[in-house]
Write an enzyme that holds these catalytic residues in place. Structure first.
Site, PDB file in Angstrom:
ATOM      1  N   HIS A   1      37.253  44.280 -52.010  1.00  0.00           N
ATOM      2  CA  HIS A   1      38.561  43.634 -52.188  1.00  0.00           C
ATOM      3  C   HIS A   1      38.592  42.294 -51.444  1.00  0.00           C
ATOM      4  O   HIS A   1      39.039  41.279 -51.978  1.00  0.00           O
ATOM      5  CB  HIS A   1      39.694  44.500 -51.610  1.00  0.00           C
ATOM      6  CG  HIS A   1      39.909  45.826 -52.272  1.00  0.00           C
ATOM      7  ND1 HIS A   1      40.025  46.995 -51.555  1.00  0.00           N
ATOM      8  CD2 HIS A   1      40.047  46.170 -53.569  1.00  0.00           C
ATOM      9  CE1 HIS A   1      40.239  48.004 -52.386  1.00  0.00           C
ATOM     10  NE2 HIS A   1      40.246  47.534 -53.618  1.00  0.00           N
TER      11      HIS A   1
ATOM     12  N   LYS B   1      51.319  60.433 -56.904  1.00  0.00           N
ATOM     13  CA  LYS B   1      50.084  60.526 -56.122  1.00  0.00           C
ATOM     14  C   LYS B   1      50.288  59.954 -54.726  1.00  0.00           C
ATOM     15  O   LYS B   1      50.577  58.767 -54.580  1.00  0.00           O
ATOM     16  CB  LYS B   1      48.985  59.737 -56.852  1.00  0.00           C
ATOM     17  CG  LYS B   1      47.607  60.364 -56.688  1.00  0.00           C
ATOM     18  CD  LYS B   1      46.577  59.743 -57.606  1.00  0.00           C
ATOM     19  CE  LYS B   1      46.080  58.429 -57.053  1.00  0.00           C
ATOM     20  NZ  LYS B   1      45.189  57.708 -57.955  1.00  0.00           N
TER      21      LYS B   1
ATOM     22  N   ARG C   1      33.547  45.169 -61.604  1.00  0.00           N
ATOM     23  CA  ARG C   1      32.286  45.652 -61.032  1.00  0.00           C
ATOM     24  C   ARG C   1      31.301  46.065 -62.108  1.00  0.00           C
ATOM     25  O   ARG C   1      30.133  45.728 -62.058  1.00  0.00           O
ATOM     26  CB  ARG C   1      32.555  46.863 -60.118  1.00  0.00           C
ATOM     27  CG  ARG C   1      33.251  46.498 -58.846  1.00  0.00           C
ATOM     28  CD  ARG C   1      33.890  47.697 -58.171  1.00  0.00           C
ATOM     29  NE  ARG C   1      35.055  48.144 -58.906  1.00  0.00           N
ATOM     30  CZ  ARG C   1      35.922  49.023 -58.461  1.00  0.00           C
ATOM     31  NH1 ARG C   1      35.728  49.606 -57.298  1.00  0.00           N
ATOM     32  NH2 ARG C   1      36.969  49.360 -59.172  1.00  0.00           N
TER      33      ARG C   1
ATOM     34  N   SER D   1      37.260  52.225 -52.818  1.00  0.00           N
ATOM     35  CA  SER D   1      38.076  52.927 -51.823  1.00  0.00           C
ATOM     36  C   SER D   1      37.823  54.427 -51.830  1.00  0.00           C
ATOM     37  O   SER D   1      37.892  55.071 -50.781  1.00  0.00           O
ATOM     38  CB  SER D   1      39.559  52.658 -52.080  1.00  0.00           C
ATOM     39  OG  SER D   1      39.827  51.290 -51.995  1.00  0.00           O
TER      40      SER D   1
HETATM   41  P1  ADP Z   1      39.456  50.870 -55.838  1.00  0.00           P
HETATM   42  O1  ADP Z   1      38.846  50.813 -57.205  1.00  0.00           O
HETATM   43  O2  ADP Z   1      38.494  50.502 -54.745  1.00  0.00           O
HETATM   44  O3  ADP Z   1      40.282  52.091 -55.566  1.00  0.00           O
HETATM   45  P2  ADP Z   1      41.875  49.413 -56.316  1.00  0.00           P
HETATM   46  O4  ADP Z   1      42.354  50.386 -57.301  1.00  0.00           O
HETATM   47  O5  ADP Z   1      42.674  49.180 -55.093  1.00  0.00           O
HETATM   48  O6  ADP Z   1      40.442  49.690 -55.755  1.00  0.00           O
HETATM   49  O7  ADP Z   1      41.539  48.056 -57.084  1.00  0.00           O
HETATM   50  C1  ADP Z   1      42.127  46.814 -56.879  1.00  0.00           C
HETATM   51  C2  ADP Z   1      41.300  45.731 -57.528  1.00  0.00           C
HETATM   52  O8  ADP Z   1      40.150  45.495 -56.732  1.00  0.00           O
HETATM   53  C3  ADP Z   1      40.750  46.052 -58.918  1.00  0.00           C
HETATM   54  O9  ADP Z   1      40.788  44.876 -59.696  1.00  0.00           O
HETATM   55  C4  ADP Z   1      39.327  46.425 -58.657  1.00  0.00           C
HETATM   56  O10 ADP Z   1      38.504  46.146 -59.779  1.00  0.00           O
HETATM   57  C5  ADP Z   1      39.003  45.489 -57.525  1.00  0.00           C
HETATM   58  N1  ADP Z   1      37.882  45.969 -56.747  1.00  0.00           N
HETATM   59  C6  ADP Z   1      37.803  47.096 -56.022  1.00  0.00           C
HETATM   60  N2  ADP Z   1      36.598  47.203 -55.426  1.00  0.00           N
HETATM   61  C7  ADP Z   1      35.888  46.097 -55.778  1.00  0.00           C
HETATM   62  C8  ADP Z   1      34.556  45.615 -55.516  1.00  0.00           C
HETATM   63  N3  ADP Z   1      33.720  46.312 -54.776  1.00  0.00           N
HETATM   64  N4  ADP Z   1      34.181  44.439 -56.069  1.00  0.00           N
HETATM   65  C9  ADP Z   1      35.040  43.748 -56.845  1.00  0.00           C
HETATM   66  N5  ADP Z   1      36.296  44.143 -57.144  1.00  0.00           N
HETATM   67  C10 ADP Z   1      36.716  45.296 -56.626  1.00  0.00           C
END
Ligand code: ADP
Length: 155
Positions: A18, A42, A91, A129
């Protein structure tokens, strides 16, 4: 009008993936709201106040970054805060398929919105996460995956 983007997610907790996307997006926007989406059905793993605090700590040096939480539709939140862009990270091809659907639906619901995607930096492709929560639950070293300055409570 200022170029304001919303970066929505659960940030449960914020990861290096992030952080990387947000820092790379800084030159593109005047303001980025890191928006923690709340899902009534959730419950998060970490407390909302902690998740907010960690993001604020990581970006303490960036006045362009704001942190907020919201429930309901992301596009409704974007309207409320007058953001014209949604920022997302990509990703894998699975991310792409998911994001395409969400992005197209958001565009239907709110035609003025544009979703901007940044490709992940290769070393962060596998950081997410839910992996961090798993490592944390099982007493592993989460320091590899979370930004500097973030200290998760002990299990
Ligand atoms: P996660 O998938 O880690 O639970 P979130 O649902 O909080 O994360 O996702 C928020 C945004 O961050 C999404 O657009 C997700 O694609 C992006 N994101 C999460 N992890 C990464 C990463 N390792 N590299 C690039 N973008 C990421």
């Amino acid at each position: 009008m200022i170029k304001r983007a919303v970066f929505p997610g659960s940030f449960d907790p914020i990861t290096k993936g992030h952080e990387n996307i947000i820092r790379r997006a800084l030159p593109l926007f005047d303001e980025i709201i890191v928006a923690i989406g709340l899902n009534i059905e959730k419950k998060g793993y970490f407390r909302l106040e902690d998740r907010e605090l960690w993001i604020r700590t990581v970006f303490a040096d960036c006045p362009k970054i704001k942190v907020e939480s919201y429930s309901g539709l992301t596009v409704d939140f974007c309207r409320e805060v007058e953001a014209s862009y949604i920022l997302r990270g990509l990703r894998t091809s699975a991310d792409f398929e998911f994001e395409r659907t969400v992005g197209q639906v958001n565009k239907k619901l709110y035609p003025a919105i544009e979703t901007v995607f940044l490709l992940t930096t290769p070393e962060y492709t596998s950081v997410n996460s839910s992996i961090v929560r798993d490592v944390h639950k099982n007493g592993g070293d989460v320091g590899l995956f979370i930004p500097e300055g973030v200290i998760l409570p002990r299990q």
